[in-house]
Design an enzyme around this catalytic site. Sequence first.
Site, PDB file in Angstrom:
ATOM      1  N   SER A 108       0.840  -1.198   0.000  1.00  0.00           N
ATOM      2  CA  SER A 108       0.000   0.000   0.000  1.00  0.00           C
ATOM      3  C   SER A 108       0.878   1.251   0.000  1.00  0.00           C
ATOM      4  O   SER A 108       2.023   1.214   0.433  1.00  0.00           O
ATOM      5  CB  SER A 108      -0.878   0.005   1.253  1.00  0.00           C
ATOM      6  N   SER A 109       0.310   2.361  -0.431  1.00  0.00           N
ATOM      7  CA  SER A 109       1.089   3.610  -0.534  1.00  0.00           C
ATOM      8  C   SER A 109       1.415   4.186   0.846  1.00  0.00           C
ATOM      9  O   SER A 109       2.253   5.079   0.962  1.00  0.00           O
ATOM     10  CB  SER A 109       0.286   4.647  -1.324  1.00  0.00           C
ATOM     11  N   CYS A 110       0.806   3.654   1.910  1.00  0.00           N
ATOM     12  CA  CYS A 110       1.071   4.211   3.249  1.00  0.00           C
ATOM     13  C   CYS A 110       2.428   3.780   3.785  1.00  0.00           C
ATOM     14  O   CYS A 110       2.845   4.182   4.872  1.00  0.00           O
ATOM     15  CB  CYS A 110      -0.022   3.809   4.226  1.00  0.00           C
ATOM     16  N   TYR A 137       0.136  -0.982  10.189  1.00  0.00           N
ATOM     17  CA  TYR A 137      -0.136  -1.573   8.871  1.00  0.00           C
ATOM     18  C   TYR A 137       1.048  -1.353   7.928  1.00  0.00           C
ATOM     19  O   TYR A 137       1.474  -2.265   7.228  1.00  0.00           O
ATOM     20  CB  TYR A 137      -1.396  -0.935   8.286  1.00  0.00           C
ATOM     21  N   LYS A 141       3.451  -4.149   6.015  1.00  0.00           N
ATOM     22  CA  LYS A 141       3.606  -4.183   4.561  1.00  0.00           C
ATOM     23  C   LYS A 141       5.073  -4.017   4.154  1.00  0.00           C
ATOM     24  O   LYS A 141       5.547  -4.644   3.209  1.00  0.00           O
ATOM     25  CB  LYS A 141       2.726  -3.110   3.902  1.00  0.00           C
ATOM     26  N   HIS A 180     -12.565   3.048   3.900  1.00  0.00           N
ATOM     27  CA  HIS A 180     -11.722   4.111   3.362  1.00  0.00           C
ATOM     28  C   HIS A 180     -12.611   5.295   2.984  1.00  0.00           C
ATOM     29  O   HIS A 180     -13.832   5.164   2.905  1.00  0.00           O
ATOM     30  CB  HIS A 180     -10.949   3.611   2.131  1.00  0.00           C
TER      31      HIS A 180
END
Length: 310
Positions: A108-110, A137, A141, A180
């Site tokens: 994910s982009s986070c 999270y 990842k 989201h």
Amino acid sequence: MERHSKIYVAGHRGMVGSAIYRKLQQEGYTNLVTRTSSELDLKDQLAVTAFFTAEKPEYVFLAAAKVGGIIANNTYRADFLYENLCIQNNVIHQSYLNGVKKLMFLGSSCIYPKLAPQPLKEEYLLTGLLEETNEPYAIAKIAGIKLCDAYRAQYNCNFISVMPTNLYGYNDNYHPQNAHVLPALIRKFHEAKLNGSAAVIVWGSGSPMREFLFADDLADACYFLMENYNENNLINIGTGEDLTIKDLALMIKKIIGFKGELTFDSSKPDGTPRKLMDVSKLHNLGWKHKVELEEGISLAYQDFLNKIKP
Ligand code: GFB
């Protein structure tokens, strides 16, 4: 991948996994393996061992994860870290032990630092502090990315990591607290229109910026990369375009036809100010998104309406 290759899609009932499953069916793959979470608990090491030993898939799309929006991430911090580590450790290690030819890990982009320069290049990973609300999270990842690269380095496994931007589309989660932002706002504007509410509450200031990719576009990118990308290090998947949360809310308001006002709840967190992906690595490989945001929101809204019909 051959049309008869045995392909395991982990998380096939979620928004991402079901989009990948649909894409593989459309492309004519006939030997797809799936398990629901009640049939196979991916957090259970023994159960995952037994599954891989019995099924021996040749290809794996690891789209199973515990996911959610900013409030869910910040509330269930231990669950987001523990459950995602369990899932990815079990699936990646068993893929190695059972000779899986290629595995795709979805992140994910986070994972990028909260204040990294924009747009986010893949090399910015681990160059700064993470956004607090989704650090658990993100750490999980990042561990998955590093695990895939470590199995490539030590055991020559072809395990690739892809980093999607914020996603939306068919089969999304519309839970009022845990979803989201995009699906949450679809639900809020829809219910406000039905109820004749005067206003819709938008969390935060409305000034953070987000990029949104339609889940079927993501699935198309995943298929493209499974066929064409065989390197270590992650690769971003996105549209390369973003907008403020306020402008997103106004776009959804217009599409749904809500006539009331927006009010902003500053007691809710803004999260990362911006996380626009640099998608030049992906574009240079020859892939670009097809579904623009306004069209995608209309498609997602229609899916939402189909699902809530009594
Ligand atoms: O999509 P979202 O929940 O997560 O929130 P992130 C994005 C922004 O939307 C925040 C605002 O600034 C929220 O304050 N927002 C406004 C809302 N109204 C709402 C609403 O009704 N619901 C929600 N959820 N947000 C996630 C990460 O970050 O991005 C995950 O926490 C994952 O781990 C995901 O990486 C892709 O985009 O801030």
